[in-house]
Design an enzyme around this catalytic site. Structure first.
Site, PDB file in Angstrom:
ATOM      1  N   ASP A  36       0.844  -1.190   0.000  1.00 37.84           N
ATOM      2  CA  ASP A  36       0.000   0.000   0.000  1.00 37.84           C
ATOM      3  C   ASP A  36       0.882   1.244   0.000  1.00 37.84           C
ATOM      4  O   ASP A  36       2.106   1.143  -0.013  1.00 37.84           O
ATOM      5  CB  ASP A  36      -0.919  -0.017   1.218  1.00 37.84           C
ATOM      6  CG  ASP A  36      -0.129  -0.016   2.519  1.00 37.84           C
ATOM      7  OD1 ASP A  36      -0.275   0.938   3.291  1.00 37.84           O
ATOM      8  OD2 ASP A  36       0.636  -0.976   2.762  1.00 37.84           O
ATOM      9  N   HIS A  77       2.162  -8.869  -3.483  1.00 41.67           N
ATOM     10  CA  HIS A  77       1.065  -7.922  -3.318  1.00 41.67           C
ATOM     11  C   HIS A  77       1.615  -6.498  -3.312  1.00 41.67           C
ATOM     12  O   HIS A  77       2.386  -6.120  -2.438  1.00 41.67           O
ATOM     13  CB  HIS A  77       0.344  -8.206  -1.998  1.00 41.67           C
ATOM     14  CG  HIS A  77      -0.817  -7.313  -1.737  1.00 41.67           C
ATOM     15  ND1 HIS A  77      -2.064  -7.543  -2.254  1.00 41.67           N
ATOM     16  CD2 HIS A  77      -0.916  -6.171  -1.023  1.00 41.67           C
ATOM     17  CE1 HIS A  77      -2.891  -6.584  -1.868  1.00 41.67           C
ATOM     18  NE2 HIS A  77      -2.218  -5.745  -1.109  1.00 41.67           N
ATOM     19  N   ASP A  93       2.351 -17.496  -4.459  1.00 44.60           N
ATOM     20  CA  ASP A  93       2.848 -16.327  -5.198  1.00 44.60           C
ATOM     21  C   ASP A  93       1.699 -15.732  -6.014  1.00 44.60           C
ATOM     22  O   ASP A  93       1.635 -15.861  -7.228  1.00 44.60           O
ATOM     23  CB  ASP A  93       4.010 -16.733  -6.109  1.00 44.60           C
ATOM     24  CG  ASP A  93       4.628 -15.533  -6.826  1.00 44.60           C
ATOM     25  OD1 ASP A  93       4.479 -14.404  -6.309  1.00 44.60           O
ATOM     26  OD2 ASP A  93       5.233 -15.718  -7.897  1.00 44.60           O
ATOM     27  N   GLU A 150       3.019 -10.215   0.486  1.00 42.27           N
ATOM     28  CA  GLU A 150       3.244  -8.780   0.389  1.00 42.27           C
ATOM     29  C   GLU A 150       4.734  -8.478   0.547  1.00 42.27           C
ATOM     30  O   GLU A 150       5.509  -9.322   1.010  1.00 42.27           O
ATOM     31  CB  GLU A 150       2.445  -8.020   1.447  1.00 42.27           C
ATOM     32  CG  GLU A 150       2.404  -6.517   1.200  1.00 42.27           C
ATOM     33  CD  GLU A 150       1.415  -5.790   2.094  1.00 42.27           C
ATOM     34  OE1 GLU A 150       1.102  -4.619   1.800  1.00 42.27           O
ATOM     35  OE2 GLU A 150       0.950  -6.377   3.084  1.00 42.27           O
TER      36      GLU A 150
END
Length: 820
Positions: A203, A526, A574, A583
């Site tokens: 993020d 991620h 994965d 992540e």
């Protein structure tokens, strides 16, 4: 994304069976293999897929239920045997549920590339043995941070065109920006400029407690290297950062980008809670996947100050003051002022705790016990200033006499112990220093015991496979390396290096968790803008990106669906959607970068850069061409020319485009392409050739090319194929392929080939080894399913992307013969 503060696993059963990403292990003795849960079974000899250091441990793990030792051979790139021995039976590995043997080839002292281990007819992935083995990983794992920077354009000249991007969060539409950020309602009535820093993970939030430990590890890697005399490898012009050439070590330039942000997060003088640090800053709600940072249109906000964040600032700013002083005294002074103000503010408000409920738009990073942060900050301030107030805070802390525990963003006491034990001139009594060092070596001995008890030499217990387990492995390996610095005992260095073996492929899944390193490496972590799996216009994560790793908690929907019943060490996939196993995060890459720098360090003259070629073997269609990529393992002292030429074999195979390559000290890590062509001829022989890539000032590498002959029309085979799309979404799908032997005789070993009519690209597969060149796909049996009796079938699956029409293949060929 949110990372859990603690992970407790009780009574977790070790499952057996078949999962979407796992299959039963191939038993090299042919006995009772179906009861073992393992990764794809065609490589039961598990190695560090990057390789081994000449002066380090060289051990591998074999999956086998054999109760007696088995013979092994180490072979060089030509296939010649260079060493041999017998395995040591280790038995059940509790974390994976696999039966294991140990292969120890540490007695071999040669170097080179393309080595393989062979045990009972099973062959490992190829690997190198080289003193320069970790030079590339040292650089790439640090480049991760530049590419995670907020508030600066990422330069194509430093990272390549596909990773270049405009600056994010500077208030350029549609960004609301980080240059004037308001607080959450009721927290403050002003705005702050909190630009810069590193995006935390997948993020685009920025968190002081995660930035704190990541910054400390990056700076500490230089501090440790300076003590050992290896700091030149982390010095100026060693990284691909825009500040290179400014006379400051590049690793410190990179860390300063985050330090400047951390100090911007300090509450200004004259405001309520002055000197405290805001806990975090991110969007008011979660952004979608994918979202490039310059396209994030959501409002950003500051979250309330916390004692934990304030002490992270105090610790990292105090470390900054002593490490940066020789390079920028004014910056060092500013750091020390921020550290002192933060310490005073935290003492005045010791119970400003971040709540677990504050998780809208970003992780909560809650922490109900900050006594460890107080100890860490006091240790850093003591090491920098020698002042009595900080020494008293250290010696009266309960952490000063406790055993050294595993560290992470929410448990930082051992960071303080490492500083006290290693920074010269710390003003503690000699007995205190001896005890602190003893606590660290005792912790290291505990990690070695844990490693010795399992089949894969992993320094975490079976209950340790939680969120970010790979970071726990790397952090514990750091403790082992610190114990080596303190004592000089080789067993600690060996333990740290074997931890890297686990992360780079010697594990239950035969998988390297570092992008770009290993034949089976993560590439779909991620991430909001390294999101090729979701959007073909975006890149995969760059080389050196570190996946979180197995997480038995299965804390995301993809993991719950795809990994149900997994053994703890196999709870990884994965997939970009599996944020709890796959992540990336700055505090994970910082531990990898620290460890890579330690592993790469060597004294004396710089090692000769080695030429690295991938793949090591390529198939060239007759009348066509195929390519390999070539790069160096380390920066050369001056520009070098690498020539690619045929050393032996079929003269129809020729290196054409890229036969002469030039690598400079600045772009040694950028892969260049070499095209190998196969002439059209009239014979029916599939010729092969060996090529050498080498030159003055580098260690040469070899690779092989094999012609795919097209002069004989394929016969018709007794086989039938069923191709079925199981699931499809906007730009991807999963499919199952079943091949049936319709003949009267058994088939021993099968290869199924087909050509896509569209732009489908396979990204992963299970129950078969699948490769793709252009539209042509080749699927090889997984070993355990290689025999097809008359009337029997075998099936395998894959995941792929596409942009146009997803049409089924028109025909299939089994072992070169067309199926009906």
């Amino acid at each position: 994304m949110l990372r859990r503060a603690t992970v407790v696993l009780t009574g977790l059963a070790l499952a057996a069976g078949t999962l979407a990403t796992t299959a039963s292990a191939a038993d090299t003795t042919g006995a009772d293999s179906g009861a073992v849960l393992a990764a794809p079974a065609d490589f039961p000899v598990r190695v560090n897929q990057l390789g081994y250091l000449p002066d380090g441990p060289k051990r591998a793990t074999l999956i086998s239920s054999a109760t007696a030792p088995l013979a092994w051979q180490l072979r060089d790139a030509t296939g010649a045997q260079v060493s041999s021995g017998t395995t040591t039976v280790r038995g059940a590995d509790q974390a994976s549920g696999q039966s294991t043997h140990l292969v120890d080839f540490g007695g071999y002292t040669g170097t080179g590339s393309g080595f393989t281990l062979v045990v009972s007819g099973q062959t490992s992935h190829p690997f190198d043995i080289s003193a320069a083995l970790y030079d590339g990983l040292r650089t790439d794992s640090m480049s991760f941070f530049y590419q995670q920077r907020s508030g600066i354009a990422i330069d194509a000249g430093l990272v390549g065109g596909e990773y270049a991007r405009p600056a994010g969060h500077l208030g350029v539409a549609p960004n609301k920006g980080d240059t004037s950020v308001p607080c959450q309602a009721g927290v403050c009535d002003y705005r702050l400029d909190v630009r810069g820093g590193w995006y935390d993970a997948g993020d685009q939030g920025k968190y002081v407690v995660n930035g704190g430990i990541a910054t400390w590890q990056v700076v500490n890697s230089f501090e440790r290297a300076r003590r050992s005399g290896g700091d030149a490898a982390l010095g100026d012009a060693t990284l691909r950062v825009p500040e290179r050439g400014n006379g400051v070590p590049d690793v410190l330039d990179e860390a300063r980008w985050e330090l400047e942000f951390l100090m911007r997060m300090q509450v200004p003088a004259g405001k309520p809670s002055a000197g405290m640090a805001f806990h975090k800053m991110h969007d008011t709600e979660w952004t979608g996947l994918p979202t490039r940072p310059e396209l994030d249109e959501k409002q950003r906000e500051l979250n309330r100050p916390s004692t934990a964040a304030t002490l992270n600032l105090a610790a990292t700013a105090a470390q900054c003051a002593r490490v940066y002083a020789p390079y920028d005294s004014a910056f060092a002074t500013r750091c020390l002022d921020a550290a002192r103000r933060a310490w005073t503010a935290a003492e005045a408000d010791p119970n400003a705790l971040a709540p677990a409920t504050d998780n809208a738009g970003g992780g909560a990073y809650e922490d109900a016990d900050v006594s460890d942060e107080f100890y860490w900050a006091a240790a850093e301030l003591l090491a920098t200033t020698g002042e009595t107030r900080y020494r008293d805070a250290v010696t009266t802390s309960p952490h000063h006499t406790k055993p050294a525990d595993a560290f992470w963003w929410g448990g930082t006491g051992t960071l303080g112990r490492i500083t006290l034990a290693t920074v010269p001139g710390v003003t503690l009594p000699a007995d205190d220093l001896t005890r602190v060092r003893g606590l660290l070596t005792a912790a290291a001995d505990g990690h070695l015991s844990t490693m010795a008890a399992g089949g894969y030499a992993v320094p975490i217990p079976v209950t340790g496979y939680g969120w970010g387990s790979n970071s726990a492995v790397a952090n514990n390996a750091m403790t082992l390396a610190v114990a080596y610095e303190i004592t000089g005992a080789q067993r600690y260095r060996a333990g740290a290096l074997e931890s890297l073996d686990y992360l780079l492929g010697r594990n239950a899944l035969d998988h390297s968790y570092v992008t770009g390193y290993g034949e089976r490496a993560s590439e779909n972590q991620h991430h909001r803008f390294w999101a090729r799996q979701n959007d073909a216009s975006l890149p995969h994560p760059p080389a050196g990106s570190f996946a979180g790793g197995p997480n038995a908690g299965l804390d995301d929907p993809v993991a719950k669906e795809r990994l149900n019943g997994c053994a703890p060490a196999a709870c990884y996939i994965d997939d970009i959607g599996s944020y709890s196993t796959n992540e990336v995060a700055i505090n994970w890459n910082s531990s990898l970068a620290w460890l890579a720098a330690f592993a790469a360090e060597r004294r004396g003259l710089p090692a000769t850069p080695a030429v690295q070629v991938a793949p090591a073997a390529v198939t060239v269609p007759e009348g066509g061409a195929a390519s390999v990529s070539v790069r160096l393992s380390a920066a050369p002292a001056q520009s070098v020319t690498v020539t690619v030429s045929r050393a032996a074999g079929d003269q129809d195979l020729t290196a054409t485009t890229g036969s002469t390559l030039v690598f400079t000290p600045a772009d040694w890590a950028a892969a260049q392409q070499v095209s190998v062509s196969a002439a059209q001829d009239g014979d029916t022989v599939a010729g092969s050739a060996t090529f050498t890539a080498g030159g003055t000032g580098v260690s040469a590498a070899t690779f092989t090319a094999t012609e795919a002959d097209d002069d004989v029309a394929p016969p018709t085979a007794s086989c039938a194929v069923t191709y079925r799309v199981e699931n499809s979404w906007g730009n991807g799908f999963t499919a199952t392929v079943a091949v049936k032997n319709t003949g009267a005789s058994a088939i021993s070993g099968w290869i199924l080939g087909w050509a896509f009519t569209g732009d489908q690209r396979i990204s992963s597969a299970w129950n078969a080894t699948v490769s793709q060149s252009g539209s042509t796909v080749t699927a090889r049996d997984a070993g355990w399913n290689g025999t097809l009796a008359a009337g029997a079938s075998a099936s395998f699956g894959f995941q792929a992307t596409y942009a146009g029409v997803n049409a089924a293949p028109a025909r299939f060929a089994l072992n070169g013969a067309i199926c009906s």
